[in-house]
Write an enzyme that holds these catalytic residues in place. Sequence first.
Site, PDB file in Angstrom:
ATOM      1  N   HIS A   1      25.721  87.873  54.039  1.00  0.00           N
ATOM      2  CA  HIS A   1      25.375  88.753  55.164  1.00  0.00           C
ATOM      3  C   HIS A   1      26.141  90.073  55.033  1.00  0.00           C
ATOM      4  CE1 HIS A   1      22.908  85.955  57.568  1.00  0.00           C
ATOM      5  NE2 HIS A   1      23.627  85.036  56.941  1.00  0.00           N
TER       6      HIS A   1
ATOM      7  N   TYR B   1      33.871  80.651  56.432  1.00  0.00           N
ATOM      8  CA  TYR B   1      34.022  81.979  57.044  1.00  0.00           C
ATOM      9  C   TYR B   1      35.482  82.421  56.955  1.00  0.00           C
ATOM     10  CZ  TYR B   1      29.437  81.398  59.405  1.00  0.00           C
ATOM     11  OH  TYR B   1      28.112  81.214  59.701  1.00  0.00           O
TER      12      TYR B   1
END
Length: 342
Positions: A59, A325
């Site tokens: 992303h 993450y």
Amino acid sequence: MDTPNTKLRLAIIAVAVAVPAAFFAYSAGWLSPSRLTPAKFVNQLQADGGNNVGARRNHTKGLCVSGYFEGNGMGAAISSATVFAKGRYPVSGRFSLPGGNPHGNDAKAAPRALGLKIDGGSGQQWRMAMLSSPVFVLSYPKDFYQLLQLQQPDPATGKPDGAKIGAFFKAHPEAGPFLDWAQHHKRSDSFASTPFNSLNAFEATNANGEHHFVRWSFLPQTPFAAQPADAGPDFLFDDITQRLKKGPVSWQLQLQVANPGDPIVDATKAWPADRQHIDVGTLVLTQTEPQSSGACRDTNFDPVILPDGLSPSADPLLPARSAVYSDDFTRRISEQAKLEKK
């Protein structure tokens, strides 16, 4: 600029995120060197999409946004989270597209993504990372890692091996609902007319100690219009920037409440449409900022950072997402600090 305050800010952020992520990695059994680890995941994302120093490995193309969430009080029946009390709460977020290409083509990207951080006051934060698809592609982290390996471009052709990916999906029928959506859904003309979904289930607890499993969706209040045939490579980001210069854009936050027996640990399976739905408030975005300088640059939209009244389900994707993450976040803020020092 590499000031002492900058170093301290990055260090505090890194520690705050790394500690809970390490706990989840431990609870998921990831810390054995012979098993799948967050670092292996991020390394594979890097192999697939490129090493974008100082940026997210997945992303990568994104835009910071901010605004507020207006709670209507209806969510208090399900959860004691402060954001479900009637009131206005500050929001920061990030629109993004999947993959590691910072110059990816908006017209071809699916699903679209939105990360949000809602500040509920009294130290209560609700972070989330959502997709526009109604379900996730796979049930387990190890299968998703295998798919990432297959998506790595072949040095000889510069492309992934389509036959191997096809065989993989044939062996994973749980991917069927996502693939059907990817093939047939109608793309809208804007982030503003795109829904965003939690995908994973979470446990909500109200003030009386009653428990329910929920998923949530942000439903666009901008009418749907089809993606133009001549949409350019940056049309989504250009569009939302221009829209927010003219005025706010909003989404309705809707909770879906599971019935007993509904799948709460498998994000590939949607719940029946007749389940209870509760409109709990409105997300209003008011402005954009470049991700190079905006608040989202140093935000990890970790989906297990939740306010009191919400907690993760036993879905194995949730601890995996949190740990990956965190690894990605730690790498990029370290790289950013070195870049700022030069």
